[in-house]
Design a protein around this motif. Structure first.
Motif, PDB file in Angstrom:
ATOM      1  N   LEU A 103      -6.664  23.087  -1.590  1.00  0.00           N
ATOM      2  CA  LEU A 103      -7.246  22.238  -2.634  1.00  0.00           C
ATOM      3  C   LEU A 103      -6.907  22.756  -4.032  1.00  0.00           C
ATOM      4  CD1 LEU A 103     -10.731  21.475  -1.050  1.00  0.00           C
ATOM      5  CD2 LEU A 103      -8.726  19.959  -1.186  1.00  0.00           C
ATOM      6  N   GLN A 104      -6.941  24.075  -4.206  1.00  0.00           N
ATOM      7  CA  GLN A 104      -6.590  24.659  -5.507  1.00  0.00           C
ATOM      8  C   GLN A 104      -5.115  24.420  -5.801  1.00  0.00           C
ATOM      9  OE1 GLN A 104      -7.212  28.890  -5.834  1.00  0.00           O
ATOM     10  NE2 GLN A 104      -7.071  28.849  -8.063  1.00  0.00           N
ATOM     11  N   TRP A 105      -4.266  24.623  -4.802  1.00  0.00           N
ATOM     12  CA  TRP A 105      -2.831  24.380  -4.964  1.00  0.00           C
ATOM     13  C   TRP A 105      -2.578  22.915  -5.332  1.00  0.00           C
ATOM     14  CZ3 TRP A 105       0.103  20.879  -2.222  1.00  0.00           C
ATOM     15  CH2 TRP A 105       1.476  20.907  -2.477  1.00  0.00           C
ATOM     16  N   LEU A 106      -3.247  21.973  -4.636  1.00  0.00           N
ATOM     17  CA  LEU A 106      -3.059  20.551  -4.884  1.00  0.00           C
ATOM     18  C   LEU A 106      -3.505  20.193  -6.304  1.00  0.00           C
ATOM     19  CD1 LEU A 106      -2.162  17.803  -3.791  1.00  0.00           C
ATOM     20  CD2 LEU A 106      -4.498  17.499  -2.946  1.00  0.00           C
ATOM     21  N   ASP A 107      -4.629  20.744  -6.731  1.00  0.00           N
ATOM     22  CA  ASP A 107      -5.133  20.486  -8.075  1.00  0.00           C
ATOM     23  C   ASP A 107      -4.112  20.919  -9.114  1.00  0.00           C
ATOM     24  OD1 ASP A 107      -7.257  19.555  -9.783  1.00  0.00           O
ATOM     25  OD2 ASP A 107      -7.654  21.656 -10.281  1.00  0.00           O
ATOM     26  N   THR A 108      -3.489  22.070  -8.905  1.00  0.00           N
ATOM     27  CA  THR A 108      -2.457  22.572  -9.821  1.00  0.00           C
ATOM     28  C   THR A 108      -1.217  21.673  -9.768  1.00  0.00           C
ATOM     29  OG1 THR A 108      -3.239  24.836  -9.514  1.00  0.00           O
ATOM     30  CG2 THR A 108      -1.014  24.576 -10.355  1.00  0.00           C
ATOM     31  N   GLU A 109      -0.818  21.268  -8.558  1.00  0.00           N
ATOM     32  CA  GLU A 109       0.351  20.395  -8.360  1.00  0.00           C
ATOM     33  C   GLU A 109       0.189  19.082  -9.099  1.00  0.00           C
ATOM     34  OE1 GLU A 109       3.775  19.893  -6.490  1.00  0.00           O
ATOM     35  OE2 GLU A 109       3.209  21.898  -7.004  1.00  0.00           O
ATOM     36  N   LEU A 110      -0.996  18.503  -9.011  1.00  0.00           N
ATOM     37  CA  LEU A 110      -1.236  17.178  -9.574  1.00  0.00           C
ATOM     38  C   LEU A 110      -1.583  17.236 -11.067  1.00  0.00           C
ATOM     39  CD1 LEU A 110      -3.254  15.556  -6.674  1.00  0.00           C
ATOM     40  CD2 LEU A 110      -0.805  15.353  -7.154  1.00  0.00           C
ATOM     41  N   GLY A 111      -1.848  18.451 -11.541  1.00  0.00           N
ATOM     42  CA  GLY A 111      -2.141  18.623 -12.977  1.00  0.00           C
ATOM     43  C   GLY A 111      -3.469  18.076 -13.348  1.00  0.00           C
ATOM     44  N   GLY A 125       0.821  -1.194   0.000  1.00  0.00           N
ATOM     45  CA  GLY A 125       0.000   0.000   0.000  1.00  0.00           C
ATOM     46  C   GLY A 125       0.854   1.242   0.000  1.00  0.00           C
ATOM     47  N   LEU A 126       0.168   2.383  -0.107  1.00  0.00           N
ATOM     48  CA  LEU A 126       0.874   3.657  -0.126  1.00  0.00           C
ATOM     49  C   LEU A 126      -0.035   4.774   0.358  1.00  0.00           C
ATOM     50  CD1 LEU A 126      -0.098   5.642  -2.764  1.00  0.00           C
ATOM     51  CD2 LEU A 126       0.811   3.655  -3.954  1.00  0.00           C
ATOM     52  N   THR A 127       0.585   5.845   0.816  1.00  0.00           N
ATOM     53  CA  THR A 127      -0.128   7.092   1.065  1.00  0.00           C
ATOM     54  C   THR A 127       0.676   8.183   0.368  1.00  0.00           C
ATOM     55  OG1 THR A 127      -1.206   8.515   2.702  1.00  0.00           O
ATOM     56  CG2 THR A 127       0.910   7.575   3.360  1.00  0.00           C
ATOM     57  N   ALA A 128       0.002   8.921  -0.510  1.00  0.00           N
ATOM     58  CA  ALA A 128       0.664   9.902  -1.369  1.00  0.00           C
ATOM     59  C   ALA A 128       0.519  11.304  -0.790  1.00  0.00           C
ATOM     60  CB  ALA A 128       0.058   9.850  -2.765  1.00  0.00           C
ATOM     61  N   TYR A 129       1.547  12.116  -1.025  1.00  0.00           N
ATOM     62  CA  TYR A 129       1.559  13.482  -0.507  1.00  0.00           C
ATOM     63  C   TYR A 129       2.261  14.414  -1.476  1.00  0.00           C
ATOM     64  CZ  TYR A 129       6.480  12.663   0.580  1.00  0.00           C
ATOM     65  OH  TYR A 129       7.821  12.384   0.476  1.00  0.00           O
ATOM     66  N   ARG A 130       2.073  15.693  -1.230  1.00  0.00           N
ATOM     67  CA  ARG A 130       2.874  16.748  -1.850  1.00  0.00           C
ATOM     68  C   ARG A 130       3.235  17.713  -0.728  1.00  0.00           C
ATOM     69  NH1 ARG A 130       2.893  13.826  -5.731  1.00  0.00           N
ATOM     70  NH2 ARG A 130       2.858  14.426  -7.912  1.00  0.00           N
ATOM     71  N   ASP A 131       4.436  18.254  -0.790  1.00  0.00           N
ATOM     72  CA  ASP A 131       4.861  19.240   0.200  1.00  0.00           C
ATOM     73  C   ASP A 131       4.545  20.642  -0.295  1.00  0.00           C
ATOM     74  OD1 ASP A 131       5.781  17.391   2.037  1.00  0.00           O
ATOM     75  OD2 ASP A 131       7.840  17.441   1.287  1.00  0.00           O
ATOM     76  N   ARG A 132       3.941  21.429   0.606  1.00  0.00           N
ATOM     77  CA  ARG A 132       3.568  22.824   0.332  1.00  0.00           C
ATOM     78  C   ARG A 132       4.202  23.646   1.450  1.00  0.00           C
ATOM     79  NH1 ARG A 132      -1.327  26.049   1.877  1.00  0.00           N
ATOM     80  NH2 ARG A 132      -1.616  27.605   0.238  1.00  0.00           N
ATOM     81  N   GLY A 133       5.418  24.105   1.220  1.00  0.00           N
ATOM     82  CA  GLY A 133       6.141  24.801   2.271  1.00  0.00           C
ATOM     83  C   GLY A 133       6.389  23.848   3.426  1.00  0.00           C
ATOM     84  N   GLU A 134       5.935  24.239   4.600  1.00  0.00           N
ATOM     85  CA  GLU A 134       6.114  23.399   5.792  1.00  0.00           C
ATOM     86  C   GLU A 134       4.976  22.401   5.990  1.00  0.00           C
ATOM     87  OE1 GLU A 134       8.918  23.201   7.682  1.00  0.00           O
ATOM     88  OE2 GLU A 134       9.619  24.441   6.026  1.00  0.00           O
ATOM     89  N   GLN A 135       4.080  22.340   5.021  1.00  0.00           N
ATOM     90  CA  GLN A 135       2.952  21.415   5.121  1.00  0.00           C
ATOM     91  C   GLN A 135       3.174  20.195   4.226  1.00  0.00           C
ATOM     92  OE1 GLN A 135      -0.170  24.096   3.814  1.00  0.00           O
ATOM     93  NE2 GLN A 135      -0.959  24.234   5.898  1.00  0.00           N
ATOM     94  N   ARG A 136       2.826  19.030   4.739  1.00  0.00           N
ATOM     95  CA  ARG A 136       2.804  17.805   3.936  1.00  0.00           C
ATOM     96  C   ARG A 136       1.325  17.491   3.721  1.00  0.00           C
ATOM     97  NH1 ARG A 136       7.426  13.800   4.606  1.00  0.00           N
ATOM     98  NH2 ARG A 136       8.227  15.469   3.297  1.00  0.00           N
ATOM     99  N   VAL A 137       0.881  17.650   2.486  1.00  0.00           N
ATOM    100  CA  VAL A 137      -0.525  17.492   2.120  1.00  0.00           C
ATOM    101  C   VAL A 137      -0.751  16.054   1.636  1.00  0.00           C
ATOM    102  CG1 VAL A 137      -2.392  18.361   0.651  1.00  0.00           C
ATOM    103  CG2 VAL A 137      -0.592  19.935   1.463  1.00  0.00           C
ATOM    104  N   PHE A 138      -1.468  15.273   2.443  1.00  0.00           N
ATOM    105  CA  PHE A 138      -1.794  13.890   2.083  1.00  0.00           C
ATOM    106  C   PHE A 138      -3.084  13.888   1.277  1.00  0.00           C
ATOM    107  CE2 PHE A 138       1.046  13.357   5.632  1.00  0.00           C
ATOM    108  CZ  PHE A 138       1.782  12.224   5.288  1.00  0.00           C
TER     109      PHE A 138
END
Length: 112
Positions: free
Chosen positions: A104-112, A29-42
């Motif tokens: 959510l908007q940032w994540l949408d842009t990050e993930l394309g 299994g996995l849990t996916a994230y993106r880092d946004r500054g000091e935040q880890r967005v799961f």
């Protein structure tokens, strides 16, 4: 499937932006994230059907969140499973940030 003979292990895979849980060397299994500054967005967690019902998702998320704390980052639980885990386990409340429209908007842009 028979019970795993080895203790599951969790690894952070930075180049793939995720934590993986391995059983006998196989990714279960996995849990996916993106880092946004000091935040880890799961934003996504999954466990392969062959490994379902063994508590692996909870172990994966617990160890991932513990790693976030150790790294000095904060948690943003966009993933419903991570949010549910945090709701039940208050020990991460002090490093959890709310999911906002901006995130959510940032994540949408990050993930394309």
């Amino acid at each position: 499937m028979s019970q795993p003979s080895a203790t599951p292990t969790v690894e952070r895979v930075d180049d793939r932006h995720r934590y993986e849980i391995l059983v006998d060397g196989e990714r279960a299994g996995l849990t996916a994230y993106r880092d946004r500054g000091e935040q880890r967005v799961f934003y996504h967690t999954e466990v392969d059907d062959a490994f379902a019902g063994q508590g692996l998702a909870a172990q994966l998320v617990r160890e991932a969140l513990t790693d976030v704390r150790a790294s000095g980052k904060r948690i943003v639980p966009v993933c419903p499973y991570v949010a549910k885990y945090l709701h039940k386990h208050g020990e991460f409340d002090d490093i959890t940030d709310p999911v906002t429209p901006e995130v959510l908007q940032w994540l949408d842009t990050e993930l394309g």
